[in-house]
Design an enzyme around this catalytic site. Structure first.
Site, PDB file in Angstrom:
ATOM      1  N   SER A  60       2.666  -0.235   6.064  1.00 50.15           N
ATOM      2  CA  SER A  60       3.802   0.094   6.930  1.00 50.15           C
ATOM      3  C   SER A  60       4.791  -1.066   7.045  1.00 50.15           C
ATOM      4  O   SER A  60       5.993  -0.840   7.196  1.00 50.15           O
ATOM      5  CB  SER A  60       3.308   0.514   8.315  1.00 50.15           C
ATOM      6  OG  SER A  60       2.361  -0.402   8.808  1.00 50.15           O
ATOM      7  N   SER A 106       0.840  -1.195   0.000  1.00 51.01           N
ATOM      8  CA  SER A 106       0.000   0.000   0.000  1.00 51.01           C
ATOM      9  C   SER A 106       0.874   1.244   0.000  1.00 51.01           C
ATOM     10  O   SER A 106       1.620   1.499   0.943  1.00 51.01           O
ATOM     11  CB  SER A 106      -0.901   0.018   1.238  1.00 51.01           C
ATOM     12  OG  SER A 106      -1.533   1.279   1.330  1.00 51.01           O
ATOM     13  N   HIS A 162      -8.458   1.109  -3.937  1.00 55.93           N
ATOM     14  CA  HIS A 162      -9.393   0.967  -2.813  1.00 55.93           C
ATOM     15  C   HIS A 162     -10.059   2.318  -2.572  1.00 55.93           C
ATOM     16  O   HIS A 162      -9.438   3.246  -2.062  1.00 55.93           O
ATOM     17  CB  HIS A 162      -8.569   0.507  -1.592  1.00 55.93           C
ATOM     18  CG  HIS A 162      -9.340   0.412  -0.312  1.00 55.93           C
ATOM     19  ND1 HIS A 162      -8.725   0.239   0.910  1.00 55.93           N
ATOM     20  CD2 HIS A 162     -10.669   0.460  -0.052  1.00 55.93           C
ATOM     21  CE1 HIS A 162      -9.639   0.190   1.860  1.00 55.93           C
ATOM     22  NE2 HIS A 162     -10.825   0.337   1.308  1.00 55.93           N
ATOM     23  N   MET A 221      -9.054   8.429  -0.561  1.00 54.07           N
ATOM     24  CA  MET A 221      -9.892   8.871   0.579  1.00 54.07           C
ATOM     25  C   MET A 221     -10.440  10.269   0.314  1.00 54.07           C
ATOM     26  O   MET A 221      -9.736  11.111  -0.235  1.00 54.07           O
ATOM     27  CB  MET A 221      -9.037   8.911   1.846  1.00 54.07           C
ATOM     28  CG  MET A 221      -8.347   7.605   2.169  1.00 54.07           C
ATOM     29  SD  MET A 221      -7.417   7.747   3.703  1.00 54.07           S
ATOM     30  CE  MET A 221      -6.567   6.163   3.717  1.00 54.07           C
ATOM     31  N   HIS A 276      -1.373  -1.324  -4.137  1.00 53.78           N
ATOM     32  CA  HIS A 276      -2.636  -0.949  -3.511  1.00 53.78           C
ATOM     33  C   HIS A 276      -2.665   0.578  -3.362  1.00 53.78           C
ATOM     34  O   HIS A 276      -1.782   1.168  -2.741  1.00 53.78           O
ATOM     35  CB  HIS A 276      -2.737  -1.641  -2.156  1.00 53.78           C
ATOM     36  CG  HIS A 276      -4.029  -1.445  -1.447  1.00 53.78           C
ATOM     37  ND1 HIS A 276      -5.157  -2.182  -1.730  1.00 53.78           N
ATOM     38  CD2 HIS A 276      -4.383  -0.591  -0.456  1.00 53.78           C
ATOM     39  CE1 HIS A 276      -6.144  -1.800  -0.939  1.00 53.78           C
ATOM     40  NE2 HIS A 276      -5.711  -0.823  -0.150  1.00 53.78           N
ATOM     41  N   MET A 280     -12.215   4.768  -0.721  1.00 60.36           N
ATOM     42  CA  MET A 280     -12.854   5.096   0.562  1.00 60.36           C
ATOM     43  C   MET A 280     -13.516   6.457   0.385  1.00 60.36           C
ATOM     44  O   MET A 280     -13.070   7.470   0.934  1.00 60.36           O
ATOM     45  CB  MET A 280     -11.805   5.106   1.676  1.00 60.36           C
ATOM     46  CG  MET A 280     -11.375   3.706   2.092  1.00 60.36           C
ATOM     47  SD  MET A 280      -9.813   3.685   2.984  1.00 60.36           S
ATOM     48  CE  MET A 280      -8.695   3.630   1.589  1.00 60.36           C
ATOM     49  N   MET A 309     -11.689  -5.596   5.570  1.00 55.28           N
ATOM     50  CA  MET A 309     -10.854  -4.636   6.308  1.00 55.28           C
ATOM     51  C   MET A 309     -10.516  -5.225   7.681  1.00 55.28           C
ATOM     52  O   MET A 309     -11.410  -5.636   8.425  1.00 55.28           O
ATOM     53  CB  MET A 309     -11.596  -3.302   6.494  1.00 55.28           C
ATOM     54  CG  MET A 309     -11.749  -2.465   5.239  1.00 55.28           C
ATOM     55  SD  MET A 309     -10.222  -2.145   4.335  1.00 55.28           S
ATOM     56  CE  MET A 309      -9.243  -1.271   5.566  1.00 55.28           C
ATOM     57  N   ASP A 369      -4.842   3.712  -2.029  1.00 52.84           N
ATOM     58  CA  ASP A 369      -5.944   4.112  -1.148  1.00 52.84           C
ATOM     59  C   ASP A 369      -6.426   5.504  -1.527  1.00 52.84           C
ATOM     60  O   ASP A 369      -5.677   6.470  -1.459  1.00 52.84           O
ATOM     61  CB  ASP A 369      -5.458   4.142   0.308  1.00 52.84           C
ATOM     62  CG  ASP A 369      -5.234   2.745   0.857  1.00 52.84           C
ATOM     63  OD1 ASP A 369      -6.165   1.928   0.781  1.00 52.84           O
ATOM     64  OD2 ASP A 369      -4.126   2.480   1.359  1.00 52.84           O
ATOM     65  N   PHE A 401      -6.319   5.133   7.887  1.00 57.77           N
ATOM     66  CA  PHE A 401      -4.916   5.388   8.224  1.00 57.77           C
ATOM     67  C   PHE A 401      -4.075   4.121   8.102  1.00 57.77           C
ATOM     68  O   PHE A 401      -4.580   3.013   8.356  1.00 57.77           O
ATOM     69  CB  PHE A 401      -4.806   5.918   9.662  1.00 57.77           C
ATOM     70  CG  PHE A 401      -5.621   7.157   9.877  1.00 57.77           C
ATOM     71  CD1 PHE A 401      -5.109   8.412   9.577  1.00 57.77           C
ATOM     72  CD2 PHE A 401      -6.938   7.069  10.321  1.00 57.77           C
ATOM     73  CE1 PHE A 401      -5.887   9.556   9.738  1.00 57.77           C
ATOM     74  CE2 PHE A 401      -7.719   8.196  10.489  1.00 57.77           C
ATOM     75  CZ  PHE A 401      -7.206   9.451  10.196  1.00 57.77           C
ATOM     76  N   ASP A 444      -6.829  -6.178   4.432  1.00 58.78           N
ATOM     77  CA  ASP A 444      -6.154  -4.872   4.436  1.00 58.78           C
ATOM     78  C   ASP A 444      -6.148  -4.284   5.839  1.00 58.78           C
ATOM     79  O   ASP A 444      -7.209  -3.999   6.403  1.00 58.78           O
ATOM     80  CB  ASP A 444      -6.914  -3.938   3.471  1.00 58.78           C
ATOM     81  CG  ASP A 444      -6.278  -2.566   3.324  1.00 58.78           C
ATOM     82  OD1 ASP A 444      -5.176  -2.334   3.861  1.00 58.78           O
ATOM     83  OD2 ASP A 444      -6.901  -1.720   2.648  1.00 58.78           O
ATOM     84  N   GLY A 445      -4.929  -4.100   6.367  1.00 60.29           N
ATOM     85  CA  GLY A 445      -4.776  -3.412   7.650  1.00 60.29           C
ATOM     86  C   GLY A 445      -4.000  -4.221   8.672  1.00 60.29           C
ATOM     87  O   GLY A 445      -4.430  -5.304   9.071  1.00 60.29           O
TER      88      GLY A 445
HETATM   89  C1  DX5 Z   1      -6.247   1.918   5.572  1.00 64.53           C
HETATM   90  C2  DX5 Z   1      -5.816   1.531   4.205  1.00 64.53           C
HETATM   91  C3  DX5 Z   1      -4.719   0.547   4.136  1.00 64.53           C
HETATM   92  C4  DX5 Z   1      -3.412   0.990   4.751  1.00 64.53           C
HETATM   93  C5  DX5 Z   1      -2.797  -0.258   5.317  1.00 64.53           C
HETATM   94  O1  DX5 Z   1      -7.436   2.623   5.474  1.00 64.53           O
HETATM   95  O2  DX5 Z   1      -6.914   0.986   3.503  1.00 64.53           O
HETATM   96  O3  DX5 Z   1      -4.511   0.107   2.806  1.00 64.53           O
HETATM   97  O4  DX5 Z   1      -2.516   1.568   3.864  1.00 64.53           O
HETATM   98  O5  DX5 Z   1      -1.657   0.096   6.020  1.00 64.53           O
HETATM   99  P1  DX5 Z   1      -0.972  -0.908   7.052  1.00 64.53           P
HETATM  100  O6  DX5 Z   1      -0.547  -2.128   6.295  1.00 64.53           O
HETATM  101  O7  DX5 Z   1       0.172  -0.115   7.592  1.00 64.53           O
HETATM  102  O8  DX5 Z   1      -2.004  -1.231   8.103  1.00 64.53           O
HETATM  103 ZN    ZN Z   2      -6.552   0.058   1.569  1.00 68.68          ZN
END
Ligand code: DX5
Ligand code: ZN
Length: 215
Positions: free
Chosen positions: A195, A7, A63, A34, A30, A65, A134, A32, A140, A172-173
């Site tokens: 991360s 991501s 993805h 938002m 990936h 959001m 999720m 994200d 985040f 994811d997460g």
């Molecule tokens: C959160 C995102 C994730 C995020 C995951 O809303 O959808 O894709 O980047 O990050 P990590 O792997 O650090 O939890």
């Molecule tokens: Zn995501």
């Protein structure tokens, strides 16, 4: 072996392509998106997807959001997304959003938050190419993995088998070397990792570690 989707939310936003070029072995990137409304954060938009698709051959797993994604999904496909994910919680017209994604020529994914029961997407399962569970509340990177998502994946995987369906399950997460084996054994095909990949020195090594743990 699990597929890995790094991501880029955790990559250097001022040097995205530099960071992406340092990742070997990624199955998807990936991305994200938002809107500051569906989730309390802002991130990448359409123009980032356009730029990435011109600069990398890695398939883009986008993805969304955002509220009312049906108004934007076609533009994301045209921008170069291979997979477009829409949240069941983000629209009254989730089936329409999925139909538009497929008609535009991309793979359609439905996404579900930790607090939303699987029954919310049961009707959609025959229509989608991928389901994203999720394992943190979206918004985040760097949050703690929610253990309850393992049982959710197991139940979804059982449903997939019982109904003879072939969608992939993505998670994811909070994914790391600590939980990748457990989610893979539960039925996950694709792990998003932000991360865990970009927070380390050697991004490619992190991707490979996740794969090696699920051989
Ligand atoms: C959160 C995102 C994730 C995020 C995951 O809303 O959808 O894709 O980047 O990050 P990590 O792997 O650090 O939890
Ligand atoms: Zn995501």
């Amino acid at each position: 072996m699990i597929k890995v989707a790094p991501s880029i939310l955790s990559a250097d936003p001022a040097n995205l392509m530099g960071d992406i070029n340092k990742v070997e072995g990624a199955d998807y990137l990936h991305v994200d998106v938002m809107d500051g409304s569906f989730v309390p954060n802002l991130s990448f938009g359409l123009n980032t997807v356009v730029g990435l698709s011109k600069n990398t051959d890695i398939k883009l797993d986008v993805h969304l959001m955002i509220q009312n994604p049906e108004n934007y999904v076609e533009q994301f496909v045209k921008a170069g997304a291979s997979i477009v994910g829409v949240h069941v919680e983000s629209t009254q017209h989730i089936a329409r959003a999925i139909q538009i994604i497929k008609n535009a020529g991309a793979q359609a994914e439905v996404v579900i938050n930790p607090g939303t029961p699987l029954t919310e997407l049961e009707e959609l399962l025959p229509e989608v190419d991928q389901v994203l569970i999720m394992s943190v509340n979206p918004g985040f990177g760097g949050q703690k993995f929610l253990e309850s998502s393992i049982s959710k994946v197991k139940r979804l995987s059982a449903l997939r088998q019982a109904r003879g369906l072939e969608f992939d399950i993505e998670i994811d997460g909070g994914i790391s070397d600590k939980n990748v084996k457990a989610v893979y054994d539960a039925g996950v095909d694709v792990a998003v990792a932000g991360s865990y990949v970009f927070g380390a020195e050697d991004y490619s090594k992190q991707v490979q570690l996740l794969k090696d743990l699920t051989k």
